[in-house]
Design a protein around this motif. Structure first.
Motif, PDB file in Angstrom:
ATOM      1  N   LEU A 127       0.200  -3.056  10.527  1.00 30.97           N
ATOM      2  CA  LEU A 127       1.018  -2.407  11.552  1.00 30.97           C
ATOM      3  C   LEU A 127       1.808  -3.430  12.358  1.00 30.97           C
ATOM      4  CD1 LEU A 127       1.874   0.091  13.161  1.00 30.97           C
ATOM      5  CD2 LEU A 127      -0.235  -0.139  14.491  1.00 30.97           C
ATOM      6  N   ALA A 128       1.172  -4.540  12.700  1.00 31.81           N
ATOM      7  CA  ALA A 128       1.856  -5.570  13.491  1.00 31.81           C
ATOM      8  C   ALA A 128       2.896  -6.323  12.675  1.00 31.81           C
ATOM      9  CB  ALA A 128       0.825  -6.542  14.059  1.00 31.81           C
ATOM     10  N   MET A 129       2.661  -6.450  11.372  1.00 31.93           N
ATOM     11  CA  MET A 129       3.552  -7.238  10.529  1.00 31.93           C
ATOM     12  C   MET A 129       4.742  -6.435  10.024  1.00 31.93           C
ATOM     13  SD  MET A 129       2.515  -9.361   7.080  1.00 31.93           S
ATOM     14  CE  MET A 129       1.444 -10.481   7.951  1.00 31.93           C
ATOM     15  N   ALA A 130       4.646  -5.113  10.059  1.00 33.98           N
ATOM     16  CA  ALA A 130       5.690  -4.278   9.456  1.00 33.98           C
ATOM     17  C   ALA A 130       7.032  -4.512  10.135  1.00 33.98           C
ATOM     18  CB  ALA A 130       5.297  -2.803   9.564  1.00 33.98           C
ATOM     19  N   GLY A 131       8.061  -4.515   9.337  1.00 38.05           N
ATOM     20  CA  GLY A 131       9.422  -4.724   9.838  1.00 38.05           C
ATOM     21  C   GLY A 131      10.324  -5.066   8.681  1.00 38.05           C
ATOM     22  N   VAL A 132      11.580  -5.219   8.950  1.00 35.22           N
ATOM     23  CA  VAL A 132      12.534  -5.539   7.899  1.00 35.22           C
ATOM     24  C   VAL A 132      13.560  -6.518   8.452  1.00 35.22           C
ATOM     25  CG1 VAL A 132      14.001  -3.555   8.452  1.00 35.22           C
ATOM     26  CG2 VAL A 132      14.114  -4.587   6.171  1.00 35.22           C
ATOM     27  N   GLY A 173      15.266  -8.938   3.219  1.00 37.11           N
ATOM     28  CA  GLY A 173      14.904  -7.727   2.500  1.00 37.11           C
ATOM     29  C   GLY A 173      13.409  -7.473   2.572  1.00 37.11           C
ATOM     30  N   ARG A 174      12.966  -6.454   1.852  1.00 36.74           N
ATOM     31  CA  ARG A 174      11.569  -6.067   1.891  1.00 36.74           C
ATOM     32  C   ARG A 174      10.674  -7.055   1.151  1.00 36.74           C
ATOM     33  NH1 ARG A 174      10.944   0.054   0.059  1.00 36.74           N
ATOM     34  NH2 ARG A 174       8.786  -0.510   0.565  1.00 36.74           N
ATOM     35  N   SER A 175      11.227  -7.758   0.159  1.00 35.85           N
ATOM     36  CA  SER A 175      10.403  -8.650  -0.651  1.00 35.85           C
ATOM     37  C   SER A 175       9.844  -9.806   0.169  1.00 35.85           C
ATOM     38  CB  SER A 175      11.219  -9.187  -1.830  1.00 35.85           C
ATOM     39  OG  SER A 175      12.360  -9.900  -1.358  1.00 35.85           O
ATOM     40  N   LEU A 200       1.859  -1.453   4.792  1.00 34.80           N
ATOM     41  CA  LEU A 200       2.997  -2.345   5.024  1.00 34.80           C
ATOM     42  C   LEU A 200       4.272  -1.807   4.391  1.00 34.80           C
ATOM     43  CD1 LEU A 200       3.450  -5.096   6.408  1.00 34.80           C
ATOM     44  CD2 LEU A 200       3.179  -6.156   4.173  1.00 34.80           C
ATOM     45  N   SER A 201       4.173  -1.283   3.168  1.00 36.06           N
ATOM     46  CA  SER A 201       5.378  -0.804   2.485  1.00 36.06           C
ATOM     47  C   SER A 201       5.938   0.453   3.154  1.00 36.06           C
ATOM     48  CB  SER A 201       5.066  -0.518   1.016  1.00 36.06           C
ATOM     49  OG  SER A 201       4.047   0.457   0.895  1.00 36.06           O
ATOM     50  N   VAL A 202       5.054   1.369   3.587  1.00 34.27           N
ATOM     51  CA  VAL A 202       5.528   2.598   4.228  1.00 34.27           C
ATOM     52  C   VAL A 202       6.183   2.289   5.567  1.00 34.27           C
ATOM     53  CG1 VAL A 202       4.764   4.753   5.301  1.00 34.27           C
ATOM     54  CG2 VAL A 202       3.918   4.111   3.046  1.00 34.27           C
ATOM     55  N   ALA A 246      -0.526   8.245   1.520  1.00 33.33           N
ATOM     56  CA  ALA A 246      -1.369   8.643   0.388  1.00 33.33           C
ATOM     57  C   ALA A 246      -0.656   8.416  -0.934  1.00 33.33           C
ATOM     58  CB  ALA A 246      -1.774  10.111   0.537  1.00 33.33           C
ATOM     59  N   ARG A 247       0.638   8.751  -1.004  1.00 34.84           N
ATOM     60  CA  ARG A 247       1.383   8.527  -2.244  1.00 34.84           C
ATOM     61  C   ARG A 247       1.506   7.050  -2.555  1.00 34.84           C
ATOM     62  NH1 ARG A 247       4.663  12.783  -0.069  1.00 34.84           N
ATOM     63  NH2 ARG A 247       6.101  11.214   0.754  1.00 34.84           N
ATOM     64  N   SER A 248       1.822   6.256  -1.558  1.00 36.52           N
ATOM     65  CA  SER A 248       1.962   4.815  -1.771  1.00 36.52           C
ATOM     66  C   SER A 248       0.624   4.176  -2.139  1.00 36.52           C
ATOM     67  CB  SER A 248       2.537   4.161  -0.512  1.00 36.52           C
ATOM     68  OG  SER A 248       2.670   2.776  -0.679  1.00 36.52           O
ATOM     69  N   PHE A 249      -0.449   4.611  -1.465  1.00 33.52           N
ATOM     70  CA  PHE A 249      -1.766   4.068  -1.762  1.00 33.52           C
ATOM     71  C   PHE A 249      -2.194   4.408  -3.190  1.00 33.52           C
ATOM     72  CE2 PHE A 249      -6.380   4.777  -1.941  1.00 33.52           C
ATOM     73  CZ  PHE A 249      -6.844   3.515  -1.612  1.00 33.52           C
TER      74      PHE A 249
END
Length: 359
Positions: free
Chosen positions: A283-288, A293-295, A73-75, A12-15
């Motif tokens: 959800l499937a793409m999330a990762g680091v 890096g995150r960018s 994605l960011s969370v 919610a904060r990120s959104f």
């Protein structure tokens, strides 16, 4: 349960933060574009803020979709970076178990996107077209701008007038060129003002001359006058004749399923389906990746969103041109993305690799 609650709060904060940034960017770009349209005579400069509000309102489905995708994605990427996902996996829960908290957070946003696309979007486009049509049908008097050549509503007159003050009803150095089927008339005067004569609006000119040039005989007639009255066209209050598909309500699109109407319907329904698919894709793409890096992950995700959005627009044109059917397009694009996202999520949930699948 506590973990899922914390995930929803962080989402919610990120959104909210992402939505504020995107709305600010869209408002700025829309304001610049609307001011440009107003300077070219497309809109009334007094309606710039109203038109900007309607335009941003019509763009909200896309803005909400992108905000939801970036927030998820960011969370999740932050959770991978801070090893929270390692604890989640170590507790015996797979990646697919996050679908439930994500959907519990996303369903109000998905409902809002659907309502905006189905109900608010055609209403906002209709109000924009009404303002544009009303400005185009304004009277000749309303078209006159001091120091500028202005064309009448029917295109048969060109006006020019100078004013010392904006609130001064009397103008000086009036110039009018009017075209008729058999002649062209050029009228100039030192001063002029608007008066009501015989129940109509007239532009009363004083101390000028009138030049008539006949088209066939090329004969020129010059006459001077001390006082001359010319009727001014009134406002046209007729209904808007042109109705674009974007301003037609959804029920009318369903009642008359022409290719053009189905193409508009594919966009309205497709935005909601795209938002739902992007929840699973995020959800499937999330990762680091420590090397990137995150960018890098966010850049790839944004590229995927742009491609998906362009496919929506291309499919809309294909349906309007009859190159593909409505159901075929919806099944191929949204169904294909949904199956691909589920397959990608299954690979990561079960920790499968391509080498494992080949075996």
């Amino acid at each position: 349960m506590l973990f899922q609650s914390s995930v929803r709060k962080e989402l919610a904060r990120s959104f909210g933060a992402t939505l504020v940034v995107l709305v600010t960017v869209v408002v700025t770009m829309t304001l610049i574009r609307t001011l440009g349209d107003a300077s070219r005579g497309t809109f009334d400069p007094a309606d710039v803020m109203v038109i900007m509000g309607y335009t941003v309102l019509s763009d909200l489905p896309t803005i909400l979709t992108l905000s939801l995708f970036i927030a998820i994605l960011s969370v999740l990427t932050r959770m991978y970076k801070d090893s929270e996902m390692v604890i989640w996996h170590a507790s015996g829960r797979g990646l697919a178990a996050l679908i439930k908290p994500l959907m519990r957070f996303s369903w109000p946003i998905l409902v809002a996107i659907f309502a905006l696309a189905i109900l608010i979007l055609p209403w906002a486009f209709g109000r924009i077209e009404d303002l544009r049509d009303r400005f185009e049908k304004r009277s000749d008097l309303a078209r006159i701008e001091p120091g500028q050549f202005q064309e009448s509503a029917n295109g048969d007159r060109v006006f020019f007038i100078e004013k010392d003050k904006q609130d001064n009803p009397v103008g000086r150095n009036v110039f009018i060129v009017s075209r008729e089927p058999d002649k062209e008339i050029i009228t100039s005067a030192k001063s002029g003002q608007v008066q009501w004569l015989d129940g109509g609006k007239f532009l009363v000119l004083e101390n000028g001359q009138r030049v008539e040039k006949h088209a066939q005989s090329q004969e020129v007639t010059i006459s001077t006058f001390s006082r001359y009255s010319a009727r001014i066209g009134t406002d046209d209050h007729s209904q808007r004749s042109y109705v674009p598909a974007a301003s037609i309500n959804t029920l009318d699109l369903l009642r008359n399923p022409t290719p053009l109407h189905l193409s508009e319907l594919s966009w309205r329904v497709g935005v909601t389906l795209a938002a739902f698919n992007l929840v699973i894709v995020g959800l499937a793409m999330a990762g680091v990746n420590p090397r990137v890096g995150r960018s890098g992950n966010l850049g790839l995700a944004f590229l995927g969103f742009v491609v998906y959005l362009n496919m929506l627009l291309m499919g809309k044109n294909w349906i309007a041109n009859g190159q593909i059917g409505f159901l075929q397009y919806m099944g191929l694009l949204h169904g294909g993305v949904f199956l691909a996202a589920l397959g990608w999520l299954s690979l990561r949930h079960n920790a499968w690799s391509w080498r494992h699948l080949l075996r």
